[in-house]
Design a protein around this motif. Structure first.
Motif, PDB file in Angstrom:
ATOM      1  N   LEU A 116      -1.129  -2.393   6.795  1.00  0.00           N
ATOM      2  CA  LEU A 116      -1.167  -3.455   5.801  1.00  0.00           C
ATOM      3  C   LEU A 116      -2.611  -3.839   5.527  1.00  0.00           C
ATOM      4  O   LEU A 116      -3.444  -3.835   6.427  1.00  0.00           O
ATOM      5  N   ARG A 117      -2.904  -4.164   4.286  1.00  0.00           N
ATOM      6  CA  ARG A 117      -4.269  -4.530   3.897  1.00  0.00           C
ATOM      7  C   ARG A 117      -4.219  -5.821   3.083  1.00  0.00           C
ATOM      8  O   ARG A 117      -3.747  -5.840   1.957  1.00  0.00           O
ATOM      9  N   LYS A 124      -9.496   0.727   4.059  1.00  0.00           N
ATOM     10  CA  LYS A 124      -8.436   1.176   3.165  1.00  0.00           C
ATOM     11  C   LYS A 124      -7.913   2.542   3.599  1.00  0.00           C
ATOM     12  O   LYS A 124      -8.675   3.451   3.906  1.00  0.00           O
ATOM     13  N   HIS A 128      -1.734   2.447   1.841  1.00  0.00           N
ATOM     14  CA  HIS A 128      -1.782   1.093   1.286  1.00  0.00           C
ATOM     15  C   HIS A 128      -1.349   1.044  -0.177  1.00  0.00           C
ATOM     16  O   HIS A 128      -0.986  -0.028  -0.675  1.00  0.00           O
ATOM     17  N   GLN A 131       2.030  -0.422  -0.124  1.00  0.00           N
ATOM     18  CA  GLN A 131       2.315  -1.579   0.723  1.00  0.00           C
ATOM     19  C   GLN A 131       3.121  -2.667   0.007  1.00  0.00           C
ATOM     20  O   GLN A 131       3.868  -3.412   0.653  1.00  0.00           O
ATOM     21  N   GLY A 327      -4.130  -2.355  -2.408  1.00  0.00           N
ATOM     22  CA  GLY A 327      -3.785  -0.997  -1.998  1.00  0.00           C
ATOM     23  C   GLY A 327      -4.537   0.072  -2.762  1.00  0.00           C
ATOM     24  O   GLY A 327      -4.513   1.246  -2.368  1.00  0.00           O
TER      25      GLY A 327
END
Length: 335
Positions: A116-117, A124, A128, A131, A327
């Protein structure tokens, strides 16, 4: 107008505690023999658990529920009754999140696992890009993490950061965490496993469904307030200082949503007024609506943003947009 709990807040406290404990009592005394009823009771308890987290312990641990700090302390233990830990939460939320909102590496609410970002300053990965599709599953698992490993991991990390540094404080808190979690597992899972005449794997799955409901509700409410397309993710300078004052920082990193929905606000502990909460965490959430116009007018008077979304659905839509953007964009390096 006082700044602490009123009759409405006390009524909510009784409702949420009943909503959490009453289904578990029915399960624990062996009155449930139907799978669908078991799931319904556990998931109802999950709604009550979310209500305790957002509408009781949150104010209590901030010291805003009552002017009597003993009352705040005891009601703060409702966090322990739902399987987490009040001491760890106080450091994570009151100290780190409220002081360093949206600051990479300091705000634990955006310090996510690698898949998760939540910050443009985080590393990165290719996954992502998706996500915004799979994050909801992990939101639902968030309280499962709390009741298992997260409290222990963070307790150790916070000790290394300089918290819990009094004599025997870390050891005593570790013992308390273990004791509270054993109590929680006893009435939330172990007794049901022995009393409910249904296959154990189904009981465990129903228990996890309770936490999925809680985790999803709590995560969405907290995350949409800060992970939005127009939110800032400031960085400290080389000396560790963030530019601008603390009030400007909170306004630049926080969003309100659904301000006209009284029932929704009551249900989620006033957390749709996140700006008011971040600026005035010592005021009980039951009063946020009454002070929101003053806060908004003051922010505009000084040329500061007052971010708000008209509905919760609009906030979720923009949260999805923010997750998609995070993402795709490349990492913005820290200083």
């Amino acid at each position: 107008m006082g700044k602490h709990a009123n009759k409405s807040m006390i009524a909510k406290t009784l409702v949420m505690l009943t909503l959490f404990f009453a289904p578990l009592v029915v399960i624990n005394i062996g009155l449930v023999a139907n799978t669908w009823l078991l799931f319904t009771l556990y998931m109802t308890s999950g709604i009550g658990m979310a209500g305790i987290g957002m509408g009781i312990m949150h104010d209590a641990i901030h010291g805003s529920y009552s002017k009597n700090q003993k009352v705040n302390e005891y009601l703060g233990y409702t966090m322990n009754l739902i399987g987490a830990n009040a001491t760890v939460w106080k450091i994570q939320h009151n100290v780190l999140h409220h002081t360093y909102t949206n600051i990479e590496g300091a705000d634990d609410d955006i310090n996510a696992p690698f898949f998760l970002r939540f910050s443009p300053h985080a590393k990165k990965y290719r996954l992502h890009r998706f996500q915004h599709l799979y994050v909801w599953f992990f939101y639902g698992l968030s309280t499962v993490s709390w009741i298992t490993a997260k409290d222990f991991i963070r307790l150790g990390r916070y000790r290394k950061m300089g918290f819990l540094n009094k004599k025997n404080e870390f050891r005593n808190e570790l013992i308390k965490i273990i004791g509270w979690k054993l109590l929680y597992y006893s009435y939330a899972l172990i007794i049901p496993l022995s009393m409910v005449p249904i296959a154990p794997w189904i009981v465990i799955l129903a228990f996890l469904s309770m936490h999925f409901v809680t985790g999803l509700l709590i995560s969405i409410v907290f995350q949409v307030a800060h992970i939005m397309p127009n939110m800032e993710f400031p960085l400290p300078d080389n000396s560790g200082v963030v530019e601008g004052d603390w009030f400007a920082h909170q306004l630049a990193t926080t969003t309100n949503f659904a301000p006209k929905s009284r029932f929704f606000s009551w249900l989620i502990g006033g957390l749709n007024y996140q700006i008011e909460h971040h600026l005035l965490p010592n005021i009980c959430h039951i009063h946020y609506k009454k002070i929101s116009d003053i806060v908004a007018d003051t922010a505009r008077e000084y040329g500061m943003p007052y971010n708000t979304k008209r509905t919760f659905a609009a906030a979720i839509r923009d949260h999805i947009g923010a997750l998609r953007k995070l993402g795709k964009i490349q990492r913005i390096p820290t200083r």
